[in-house]
Structure formats: structure tokens, C-alpha cells
Design a protein around this motif. Structure first.
Motif, mmCIF file in Angstrom:
data_model
loop_
_atom_site.group_PDB
_atom_site.id
_atom_site.type_symbol
_atom_site.label_atom_id
_atom_site.label_comp_id
_atom_site.label_asym_id
_atom_site.label_seq_id
_atom_site.Cartn_x
_atom_site.Cartn_y
_atom_site.Cartn_z
ATOM 1 N N SER A 1 -42.441 -37.648 17.565
ATOM 2 C CA SER A 1 -42.739 -36.208 17.551
ATOM 3 C C SER A 1 -43.819 -35.865 16.527
ATOM 4 O O SER A 1 -44.580 -34.903 16.721
ATOM 5 N N ASP A 2 -43.897 -36.657 15.460
ATOM 6 C CA ASP A 2 -44.915 -36.428 14.424
ATOM 7 C C ASP A 2 -46.314 -36.773 14.918
ATOM 8 O O ASP A 2 -47.310 -36.417 14.272
ATOM 9 N N GLY A 3 -46.404 -37.486 16.041
ATOM 10 C CA GLY A 3 -47.695 -37.837 16.614
ATOM 11 C C GLY A 3 -48.439 -38.908 15.832
ATOM 12 O O GLY A 3 -49.678 -38.884 15.760
ATOM 13 N N VAL A 4 -47.708 -39.876 15.283
ATOM 14 C CA VAL A 4 -48.362 -40.944 14.523
ATOM 15 C C VAL A 4 -49.088 -41.903 15.470
ATOM 16 O O VAL A 4 -48.715 -42.047 16.639
ATOM 17 N N ASP A 5 -50.131 -42.528 14.942
ATOM 18 C CA ASP A 5 -50.896 -43.492 15.736
ATOM 19 C C ASP A 5 -50.345 -44.904 15.633
ATOM 20 O O ASP A 5 -50.616 -45.751 16.490
ATOM 21 N N ALA A 6 -49.586 -45.176 14.582
ATOM 22 C CA ALA A 6 -48.959 -46.482 14.378
ATOM 23 C C ALA A 6 -47.839 -46.309 13.365
ATOM 24 O O ALA A 6 -47.811 -45.318 12.619
ATOM 25 N N VAL A 7 -46.923 -47.266 13.349
ATOM 26 C CA VAL A 7 -45.797 -47.223 12.401
ATOM 27 C C VAL A 7 -45.770 -48.529 11.624
ATOM 28 O O VAL A 7 -45.971 -49.610 12.190
ATOM 29 N N PHE A 8 -45.534 -48.404 10.315
ATOM 30 C CA PHE A 8 -45.420 -49.586 9.458
ATOM 31 C C PHE A 8 -44.021 -49.660 8.862
ATOM 32 O O PHE A 8 -43.490 -48.674 8.352
ATOM 33 N N THR A 9 -43.425 -50.870 8.926
ATOM 34 C CA THR A 9 -42.145 -51.159 8.280
ATOM 35 C C THR A 9 -42.263 -52.495 7.553
ATOM 36 O O THR A 9 -42.687 -53.480 8.155
ATOM 37 N N PRO A 10 -41.907 -52.553 6.266
ATOM 38 C CA PRO A 10 -41.945 -53.835 5.546
ATOM 39 C C PRO A 10 -40.745 -54.703 5.912
ATOM 40 O O PRO A 10 -40.120 -54.478 6.952
ATOM 41 N N THR A 11 -40.415 -55.673 5.072
ATOM 42 C CA THR A 11 -39.282 -56.562 5.367
ATOM 43 C C THR A 11 -37.974 -55.850 5.043
ATOM 44 O O THR A 11 -37.258 -56.212 4.105
ATOM 45 N N THR B 1 -44.943 -54.667 11.427
ATOM 46 C CA THR B 1 -43.802 -54.972 10.557
ATOM 47 C C THR B 1 -44.046 -56.210 9.695
ATOM 48 O O THR B 1 -45.029 -56.926 9.878
ATOM 49 N N GLY B 2 -43.107 -56.449 8.779
ATOM 50 C CA GLY B 2 -43.286 -57.501 7.794
ATOM 51 C C GLY B 2 -42.640 -58.837 8.086
ATOM 52 O O GLY B 2 -42.471 -59.639 7.160
ATOM 53 N N ALA B 3 -42.277 -59.105 9.334
ATOM 54 C CA ALA B 3 -41.689 -60.409 9.657
ATOM 55 C C ALA B 3 -41.755 -60.655 11.159
ATOM 56 O O ALA B 3 -41.689 -59.707 11.958
ATOM 57 N N ASP B 4 -41.864 -61.922 11.549
ATOM 58 C CA ASP B 4 -41.964 -62.242 12.976
ATOM 59 C C ASP B 4 -40.697 -61.901 13.744
ATOM 60 O O ASP B 4 -40.724 -61.702 14.948
ATOM 61 N N SER B 5 -39.567 -61.806 13.028
ATOM 62 C CA SER B 5 -38.307 -61.479 13.702
ATOM 63 C C SER B 5 -38.327 -60.057 14.263
ATOM 64 O O SER B 5 -37.658 -59.768 15.262
#
Length: 377
Positions: free
Chosen positions: A249-259, A283-287
């Protein structure tokens, strides 16, 4: 009468001397026996010392017990545990030793975690293994007096968490492996794929120590670049789902999450929310990518598990001191792209790989699954 008295006195004196002599012989015998026992004890200790020395050199036939506590049931941490166990089994065969593993998972419950660690202590394990920062910190506290060696795995910021004084010289009974995230590299990938991105979502659990430094680095990067960002935090699976919907809903172009273990555990439930909205999740891991995120960038957790096992063995069999055993760090240069999500986002994998190439040591493909073992079957 007097002669009789003299004779009696002489007889009594003789008996006294005889008893004293007997008493002296008994004391000497006792002393000799104690001396013999002492010599035997010294010989026994010498033998044990010799055996320990031999075991230290050859490790053959020695037996050790370790306790492993996993923080939560997710693909990353499970992969670490699986590879620790696999490598320890190899080490047993290579060195002719036995490593008894007591394993448990606290599922992010602090009370359960503390009880598991208390059980390890009661069992007098030779070493404890804490998978993820919260477990490592609890083990550090629990072994403050006993100084039982603690080896952590996948702690993003061991210095910041107070687990070690420095990566080179940990300084106490605690050392291990770090999955420290190069946040700027992930940020570079976001803009390599979409140079025109105007708003980035930051999705994480504010209570996760592994996220603290990475999120701060992301903010600095985006501030320097003049790009807007929106933070959405969550501590439960339900909250993660709501946060993901809010970012759409915020209309972000991408999302980032660390480990972040909380987000990792919920990734299978939210990846379609982002994919359906055309939003790539970095994200911060291949999993994470395994569980449906567009991209996972970071350490090879299988290799991290094996390296951690080697450290465990060196402490047990070689007498390495955790205080002077450097924390293991890795080259965070692998980008893992989920090809199914890539296609759903309308992106071409070859084009994406070419864009990512300057910022990675390599780009790998993966498809959506619950665990890495599912890909092998």
C-alpha cells in the motif's frame, strides 16, 4: 619383698618398651602404606596425563558431548545445524573419536531456551553451540562461572552484541562464526536492477539483534542517495503479513530485509504478496530466496555450518582456547535469484545476472521450496 618390687618394675618397663616398639612398627607400616598409595596415585595421575597428552595428539578413542540449541525452525538456521552435524560425523571418522550431540530448538521462546541451556549445563556437556544471536547471548550468561566453551553460529554482529571483545581476540570462553551482512552490496543490487527506484521498504523485526546494524546501514545508504524509505516492523508471523501488505500500500519499489529470523520464518507466507504486486524482495540470505524472495545475498550457510564444526573440533580435540580463537567471517559475495519470482516480476534472469555481476562474486539460481533438501529430492 623389695626384690619382687624391683623385678616387677623391670618387667613393666620391658613391656612398655615392647609396646612402644610395636606401636612404632604399626605407625611406620601405616606411613609406608600411605606412601605407597600416594605413589600409586601419582603414577595413576601420570598415566592419565599421558593418556590425555596422547589423546590431544591423536584424539583416537576420545569421547565428547556437545549441546546445540537452535533459535528457530527456518531454512537458514536448519541448514547450519544440518551441516554442523554432517561435518562432525566426518570428523569422528577422520579422528577416531565420538562426539555425542544433544540437540534442541527453542522456537524463539526465551523460557524454553534457558531451560535447554540449563539442561546442557546439568549434563556437563564439554561445549555448547548457540545458533543465532539470542541463543549465543543466553549461553554466554549461563557459562559465566563454569567457563564451558561456547561456539556461536550465524551471529551478525558479535562485537555489537557483546559476545566478543574483537573478532580477532574474542577474550573469553565464547567464539564462533559470523554471517555479517554487507548491506551496501545489497543496496547496490537494488539500484543495479532498478536505477529509478524512488521508495524502498525496510521490513524487519526491531527486536532482532541481527537486523539492528544492517537497517542502520541501509538508512545511511539511502539518505546519502536521496531515496525515500518506509520502515515496517513485526514480531510475529501475523504482524509480518500485515507489514508486507502495508508496504504494498505504501507503493514501494523494492523491499529490503537483512538476516532477520522473524521475517525468514514468515517468508513462505508473504512472498506472493510482494510478487503479485510486482515488488522484488531483497534479503540477506539465500534461504529467503529459497522461500520465495526475489533475491538472497550473503554467506553460504552450508559452508558456515561446516566451518563452525571445524572450530568445535579444534576446541575439543586440540585444546584451542575460545578466547584467542578468531571469529570466522565470510565473503558475502553470492547473489541467489529465485528464477520463478524473477519471471513473475517480468524480469529476464540473464539480464538481471548481467546487471548484478559487477557487485557479486557470482549469481546463482534457485526455485521456491520449503527447505534445501526439497530441492535435492
Amino acid at each position: 619383698m623389695k626384690l619382687r618390687n624391683v623385678f616387677a618394675m623391670i618387667t613393666a618397663a620391658a613391656m612398655t618398651l615392647s609396646l612402644a616398639a610395636c606401636s612404632g612398627q604399626s605407625t611406620a607400616s601405616s606411613t609406608s602404606s600411605a606412601s605407597s598409595d600416594s605413589s600409586s596415585s601419582v603414577a595413576s595421575e601420570s598415566s592419565v596425563s599421558s593418556e590425555k597428552s596422547t589423546a590431544s595428539e591423536e584424539s583416537s578413542g576420545a569421547s565428547y558431548t556437545i549441546g546445540i540449541c537452535n533459535y528457530v525452525d527456518d531454512a537458514s538456521l536448519n541448514q547450519i545445524v544440518e551441516n554442523i552435524n554432517a561435518r562432525l560425523a566426518e570428523i569422528e571418522s577422520e579422528q577416531g573419536i565420538t562426539i555425542n550431540v544433544k540437540y534442541d530448538n527453542c522456537n524463539a521462546d526465551a523460557n524454553v531456551m534457558n531451560q535447554i541451556i540449563a539442561n546442557f549445563a546439568a549434563d556437563n556437556v564439554d561445549l555448547m553451540v548457540g545458533v543465532a544471536t539470542p541463543v549465543a547471548m543466553a549461553m554466554q550468561s549461563a557459562t559465566e562461572d563454569s567457563k564451558t566453551p561456547v561456539v556461536f553460529a550465524a551471529v551478525s554482529d558479535p562485537v555489537g552484541a557483546g559476545l566478543v571483545v574483537s573478532l580477532e581476540e574474542p577474550g573469553s570462553n565464547v567464539t564462533g562464526s559470523s554471517d555479517n551482512l554487507d548491506t551496501n552490496s545489497v543496496m547496490n543490487l537494488i539500484f543495479a536492477q532498478n536505477p529509478d527506484a524512488k521508495k524502498i521498504g525496510l521490513l524487519y523485526d526491531v527486536g532482532q539483534d541481527s537486523s539492528t546494524a544492517a537497517i542502520e546501514h541501509a538508512k545511511v545508504y539511502l539518505d546519502d542517495k536521496g531515496v525515500e524509505y518506509v520502515e515496517r516492523t513485526a514480531t510475529t508471523a501475523e504482524e509480518v503479513a500485515l507489514a508486507a501488505q502495508a508496504l504494498v500500500s505504501d507503493g514501494v519499489d523494492a523491499v529490503f530485509t537483512p538476516t532477520d529470523n522473524t521475517i525468514m520464518k514468515a517468508e513462505l507466507a508473504i512472498y506472493e504478496t510482494f510478487a503479485d504486486a510486482g515488488i522484488p524482495h531483497y534479503t540477506g540470505a539465500d534461504s529467503f530466496a529459497l522461500n520465495g524472495a526475489f533475491l538472497g545475498y550473503g554467506v553460504d550457510y552450508a559452508n558456515l555450518g561446516r566451518e563452525t564444526a571445524d572450530m568445535i573440533a579444534s576446541i575439543l580435540t586440540e585444546g584451542k582456547d575460545p578466547a584467542t580463537t578468531p571469529v570466522i567471517t565470510f565473503d558475502n559475495g553470492t547473489a541467489t535469484v529465485n528464477t520463478e519470482i524473477c519471471e513473475k516480476l517480468g524480469l529476464d534472469f540473464d539480464t538481471v545476472s548481467e546487471a548484478f555481476a559487477p557487485y557479486c562474486t557470482r549469481v546463482e539460481e534457485i526455485t521456491t521450496a520449503e527447505s534445501f533438501s526439497d530441492l535435492e529430492s
